[in-house]
Design an enzyme around this catalytic site. Structure first.
Site, mmCIF file in Angstrom:
data_model
loop_
_atom_site.group_PDB
_atom_site.id
_atom_site.type_symbol
_atom_site.label_atom_id
_atom_site.label_comp_id
_atom_site.label_asym_id
_atom_site.label_seq_id
_atom_site.Cartn_x
_atom_site.Cartn_y
_atom_site.Cartn_z
ATOM 1 N N HIS A 142 0.111 -4.235 -1.861
ATOM 2 C CA HIS A 142 -1.124 -5.014 -2.913
ATOM 3 C C HIS A 142 -1.370 -4.925 -4.193
ATOM 4 O O HIS A 142 -0.328 -4.782 -4.766
ATOM 5 C CB HIS A 142 -2.057 -3.678 -1.761
ATOM 6 C CG HIS A 142 -2.642 -3.756 -0.646
ATOM 7 N ND1 HIS A 142 -1.810 -3.019 -0.220
ATOM 8 C CD2 HIS A 142 -3.445 -4.047 0.332
ATOM 9 C CE1 HIS A 142 -1.854 -3.148 1.639
ATOM 10 N NE2 HIS A 142 -2.849 -3.912 1.039
ATOM 11 N N LYS A 146 -6.383 -2.915 -6.540
ATOM 12 C CA LYS A 146 -7.028 -2.305 -5.904
ATOM 13 C C LYS A 146 -6.833 -0.727 -6.218
ATOM 14 O O LYS A 146 -5.770 -0.389 -6.526
ATOM 15 C CB LYS A 146 -5.486 -2.379 -4.391
ATOM 16 C CG LYS A 146 -6.128 -1.988 -2.626
ATOM 17 C CD LYS A 146 -5.310 -2.297 -1.875
ATOM 18 C CE LYS A 146 -5.802 -1.510 -1.012
ATOM 19 N NZ LYS A 146 -7.213 -1.698 0.018
#
Length: 257
Positions: A142, A146
């Protein structure tokens, strides 16, 4: 979109976390949908009564695990259906939501680990394949912004694989590691190792690697832009008004469950 161009059947939708990466994308998608009206766009820690004052029928939440349960409780108390994309809803939180919903049986809450259709299919395929292989591991990648690791998607996928292995009577995955630097083997979820990567330039990516002697199978999904989540979000918003109680994931809406 003007009120004149909307029919009387439009859904009145509010968004919490409207200034965030996902929330702002949801606002655009709702505003562009002919059958929806964006009536409230609230920041993650702003006045929630703006949602009920605007007559929201459905609220979409993309905020923070620290506050998402408060938001769900507020919406249930106000009789507003809720679609939740925020991470942090585990078994304990799900049970608490069911308890709240028992007092409002007409209200629906849908908690979705990942709204991308490809991600839903990846988890489905991984569960189907899990019983045929000796071992499985997950690598999830990600963007650097995040806040949680592993991702909610990876945790849900790992739990599904673990359950499928248990149902097939498989034991622990083979692993002879006895000397391990902290974190070297990732996080262990239901017996499945999950490895998290956080890098600028990424959006959301998951790779499930299954292996047996002499062969491996890799199931991979890549979301290259946050717009990839929007068809799933809109599907959930349309469905939740007819689904009282707690719904976990999109599979039932896609005819996969």
């Amino acid at each position: 979109m003007s009120d004149e161009t909307k029919s009387n059947e439009v859904l009145r939708v509010g968004v919490i976390g409207a200034r965030g990466r996902m929330g702002s994308q949801v606002c655009q998608a709702v505003d562009a949908a002919d059958d929806m009206d964006l009536v409230a766009a609230v920041g993650g820690r702003e006045w929630l009564f703006s949602l009920s004052d605007a007559g929201s029928q459905v609220v979409v939440d993309f905020t923070h695990p620290d506050v998402v349960m408060d938001h769900i409780r507020f919406c249930i108390d106000q009789g507003i259906h809720t679609v939740v994309g925020t991470s942090g809803i585990g078994d304990e939180q799900a049970e608490q939501i069911r308890h709240w919903l028992a007092l409002k049986p007409e209200v629906g809450v849908m908690v979705v680990p990942n709204f991308a259709i490809g991600a839903v299919l990846t988890a489905r395929f991984a569960r189907q394949a899990a019983r045929f292989f000796e071992s499985a591991e997950i690598i999830e990648r990600h963007h650097a912004g995040k806040i949680d690791a592993p991702s909610g998607t990876a945790i849900a996928t790992a739990r599904g694989i673990g359950a499928a292995r248990a149902a097939a009577g498989l034991g622990a995955v083979p692993d002879a590691t006895t000397i391990e630097a902290p974190g070297a083997r990732g996080n262990l979820v239901e017996g499945i190792h999950v490895h998290s990567v956080r890098l600028p330039g990424l959006v959301a990516h998951q790779e499930v690697v299954l292996g047996s002697t002499g062969e491996t199978l890799t199931i991979r999904h890549d979301s290259l832009h946050r717009s990839s989540f929007m068809p799933g979000v809109l599907t959930a918003v349309r469905a939740i008004v007819d689904r009282p109680g707690l719904t976990l994931g999109l599979e039932q809406l896609l005819g996969l469950d």
